[in-house]
Motif scaffolding. Sequence first.
Motif, PDB file in Angstrom:
ATOM      1  N   UNK A   1       2.417  -3.685  -5.479  1.00 29.71           N
ATOM      2  CA  UNK A   1       2.387  -3.075  -4.156  1.00 29.71           C
ATOM      3  C   UNK A   1       1.000  -2.480  -4.000  1.00 29.71           C
ATOM      4  N   UNK A   2       0.254  -2.922  -2.999  1.00 29.20           N
ATOM      5  CA  UNK A   2      -1.095  -2.437  -2.753  1.00 29.20           C
ATOM      6  C   UNK A   2      -1.043  -1.323  -1.716  1.00 29.20           C
ATOM      7  N   UNK A   3      -1.587  -0.164  -2.056  1.00 33.93           N
ATOM      8  CA  UNK A   3      -1.593   0.992  -1.165  1.00 33.93           C
ATOM      9  C   UNK A   3      -3.034   1.276  -0.770  1.00 33.93           C
ATOM     10  N   UNK A   4      -3.270   1.373   0.524  1.00 36.98           N
ATOM     11  CA  UNK A   4      -4.608   1.679   1.035  1.00 36.98           C
ATOM     12  C   UNK A   4      -4.511   2.827   2.022  1.00 36.98           C
ATOM     13  N   UNK A   5      -5.571   3.588   2.121  1.00 40.29           N
ATOM     14  CA  UNK A   5      -5.632   4.671   3.091  1.00 40.29           C
ATOM     15  C   UNK A   5      -6.205   4.174   4.402  1.00 40.29           C
ATOM     16  N   UNK A   6      -5.816   4.821   5.464  1.00 37.25           N
ATOM     17  CA  UNK A   6      -6.360   4.485   6.771  1.00 37.25           C
ATOM     18  C   UNK A   6      -6.943   5.747   7.382  1.00 37.25           C
ATOM     19  N   UNK A   7      -7.599   5.597   8.446  1.00 34.41           N
ATOM     20  CA  UNK A   7      -8.173   6.750   9.131  1.00 34.41           C
ATOM     21  C   UNK A   7      -9.018   6.277  10.296  1.00 34.41           C
ATOM     22  N   UNK A   8      -9.432   7.226  11.076  1.00 38.28           N
ATOM     23  CA  UNK A   8     -10.293   6.887  12.211  1.00 38.28           C
ATOM     24  C   UNK A   8     -11.697   6.647  11.716  1.00 38.28           C
TER      25      UNK A   8
END
Length: 178
Positions: free
Chosen positions: A110-117
């Motif tokens: 399971x690949x977890x990535x952060x997001x943001x503006x």
Amino acid sequence: MVAVRRIVVGVHGSLGSLQALRWAAEEARARQVPLTAVIAWVPPGGDLAERGHPSPYLRRIWNDAARERLMDAFEAGLGGLPADVRVEPCVARGETGPVLVDIAEQPGDLLVIGTGRRAPLGRALRKSVGRYCLAHARCPVLAVPPSALMDEMAHGFRPWALRGRHVSVPDIPDMPES
């Protein structure tokens, strides 16, 4: 449906990646699976410039600096390495998106990535790691949204008057003259 056997998280120290690291550590703890924390690095000036004048000494320094940033991210995001989760730190040379997709290629990852503006200039100058991972990953990808505080911070400093709030300074009494 394949069970999750390992959680891979991209970490580089930004607020979005720290949020993803916290989520991934909690999920690894709940599922009792290993957590592979990945930081990718590229030499200053890019691979092409470094390949023109290779230096094993500088490669080691850049790799060690990336490892230190990864450990600093654990310190900032979780207060250190969690004792109750098996953590597998991974420092890899290359662009972040392709490195994450290559590492998270096993069944059960399971690949977890952060997001943001991202600011408009940042969007124009840098590729989106999240888009790359979503388009190329061979495993499920979870994009962790920013926290409410991070979302508020993304708007930057704005004067109070622009926020619809007014601050008044109380009258300061005159000081008696001596």
